[in-house]
Motif scaffolding. Sequence first.
Motif, PDB file in Angstrom:
ATOM      1  N   ARG A   1      -9.657  11.553   5.751  1.00  0.00           N
ATOM      2  CA  ARG A   1      -9.322  12.630   6.672  1.00  0.00           C
ATOM      3  C   ARG A   1     -10.222  12.590   7.897  1.00  0.00           C
ATOM      4  O   ARG A   1     -11.439  12.533   7.789  1.00  0.00           O
TER       5      ARG A   1
ATOM      6  N   HIS B   1      -7.670  19.052   8.547  1.00  0.00           N
ATOM      7  CA  HIS B   1      -6.244  19.322   8.484  1.00  0.00           C
ATOM      8  C   HIS B   1      -5.369  18.083   8.642  1.00  0.00           C
ATOM      9  O   HIS B   1      -4.160  18.194   8.557  1.00  0.00           O
TER      10      HIS B   1
ATOM     11  N   ASN C   1      -8.910  20.257   0.264  1.00  0.00           N
ATOM     12  CA  ASN C   1      -7.998  19.147   0.534  1.00  0.00           C
ATOM     13  C   ASN C   1      -8.082  18.116  -0.586  1.00  0.00           C
ATOM     14  O   ASN C   1      -9.171  17.817  -1.087  1.00  0.00           O
TER      15      ASN C   1
ATOM     16  N   TYR D   1     -10.960  17.125  -5.045  1.00  0.00           N
ATOM     17  CA  TYR D   1     -10.835  17.848  -3.784  1.00  0.00           C
ATOM     18  C   TYR D   1     -12.149  17.815  -3.006  1.00  0.00           C
ATOM     19  O   TYR D   1     -13.230  17.617  -3.582  1.00  0.00           O
TER      20      TYR D   1
END
Length: 205
Positions: A189, A193, A156, A151
């Motif tokens: 990413r 989000h 995430n 993570y």
Amino acid sequence: MRSYSRTVVSYDNLYRATRSQISLAASDPLVTSKSAAATYTSDTAYNPDGTVASTTEPAAGGLPAETIQTKYTATGQPTSVYSGTSGYLQSASYSAQGQPQLLSLAVSSATGSKKTDLNFDYEPGTDRLLRSYVTTPQTAPCKPQGLTYTYDDAGNVLKITDEPNRASGPVSSTRPQGASSARTRCWRRANPHRSTGTRTPRTTP
């Protein structure tokens, strides 16, 4: 276009659905060919604390009707799921936070019955899932699946690696062939989000 409808037929005094139906269109080929019924009815019973005590599913697809019952811990986590003398979930254990640590799947608890154990390890402090792996007496000491999770600081998932372990020595009836080579999937990413894509780098067997 095929269509179906789901209808709640009845509720109990606490407004929980106790009977529901799925209805297929009369013109549906499955109905006209008599491969499926026009209506399927399911029933649900509840414990005093609101957990589901049992569900009764209709006969379909060559399988008979079945009533599935569930038992729970004092804090509401399932410990067994069974139908008559046949089982699905034989036993379960949970952490102090209520997270599953071991789920034992088998149709019977009898000695020698085939079973599969799902194991879960968590990170202290964050309770993030660090590792999940599958063990079975039939394939021991091999683990058919062994997932590890990585993570970022925000929680995430950045990487999941599937690295089933192999038994050493020659393959035999008591020492099965090990699982396939490790595989890793990574996430990129653009912001905390949104994922911009995944990749599976080549790994060495």
